[in-house]
Each structure stands twice: as structure tokens, then as C-alpha cells.
Design an enzyme around this catalytic site. Structure first.
Site: not given
Length: 158
Positions: A9, A13-15, A18
């Protein structure tokens, strides 16, 4: 307990990662392997801030990450492994890290890459890496989020 999801990705780390992915695979830990992020305090801090409460995160460069995983760093907790590019996964396998499946989740627009799907842009080099990963026994699938359909990567790029 071990690596429960290996994900490529570009945003790390993103919404979506997460919340949706950590819940979907019951991740207790996230290992991020990316040389640039590991060596940039601001990027490292952003990754740490994006990590959900109750989930630990470790950020490594390639060599440090390979060593940490081989020394049992993913053995005690359900662990998600996240990298920006597929060649990092290949480099980990070549360094002795066992990876059975790779979720291609977000490879974004860059110069020279063609769009295959909403969040999937690849070039010839990416396709070669995918083929090498497959030859080494890794299943490759494209799935942006747990609620979207899991698709065979090669069916999309062939």
C-alpha cells in the site's frame, strides 16, 4: 500467531488500513518496512499517529525488518506487514522471510505507470516483480478493502 496479512500500500497506514484491515485480520501489531519512512522522523511519526489504539507499530528499513521478522518479531502477536512497493516483498523473501500471500491494496499513479483499476497503477517492472513473487510461491491478490471483492492479480494485469 504470525503475519496474518502482507499488504502493499503506497500510503502505508491510513484510515482503511488502520480501521478495516486491522479489525478484519485481528491485527495486534503492524510492521512497516520502508527505507524512506524508517529514516525520516516525520514520516515515522505520521505512521505511528495513524496506527489504531491498542495496536503496536514498528517501522524498519528493509534489512532491519527482515532481521526482526526472522528473529521472531511477528511470532507473538497477529501481525500485519505493510510495505509501499512489491519489490520490498520480493527482497524480504530473498532474505529468508516466509510470505505465502500478498494483498496488493494500493499502488498509485506515478510517471510511466498505467491504471489497471481505481487504486492499481503498474508498469513492466511491477509486473516482473509480481511474476517473481508468484514463482516463489506467493499468492497475489488485489483487494483495496476487506469489504471489496478479492481478485486474482494476474487476471487483472494479463
Amino acid at each position: 500467531m504470525a503475519i496474518v496479512l502482507t499488504r502493499v500500500d503506497g500510503r502505508l497506514i491510513h484510515g482503511q488500513v488502520a480501521v478495516a484491515w486491522t479489525r478484519n485480520v485481528s491485527a495486534e501489531k503492524i510492521i512497516v518496512i520502508d527505507d524512506e519512512t524508517a529514516n525520516d522522523d516525520m514520516q515515522r511519526t505520521l505512521v505511528e499517529l495513524a496506527t489504531p489504539s491498542g495496536v503496536t507499530v514498528e517501522v524498519y528499513d528493509l534489512e532491519g525488518g527482515a532481521k526482526a521478522i526472522k528473529n521472531g518479531g511477528a511470532d507473538q502477536q497477529n501481525t500485519m506487514l505493510i510495505v509501499k512497493k512489491p519489490d520490498t516483498v520480493l527482497a524480504l523473501i530473498e532474505r529468508g522471510v516466509s510470505i505465502d500471500a500478498v494483498n496488493i491494496g494500493g499502488m498509485y499513479h506515478e510517471e510511466g505507470k498505467k491504471q489497471i483499476d481505481k487504486a492499481l497503477y503498474v508498469d513492466d517492472q511491477d509486473i516482473e516483480v509480481f511474476k517473481k513473487l508468484s514463482e516463489k510461491g506467493a499468492e497475489l491478490f488485489y483487494q483495496v478493502a476487506p469489504m471489496t471483492k478479492k481478485q486474482d492479480l494476474f487476471a487483472l494485469i494479463d
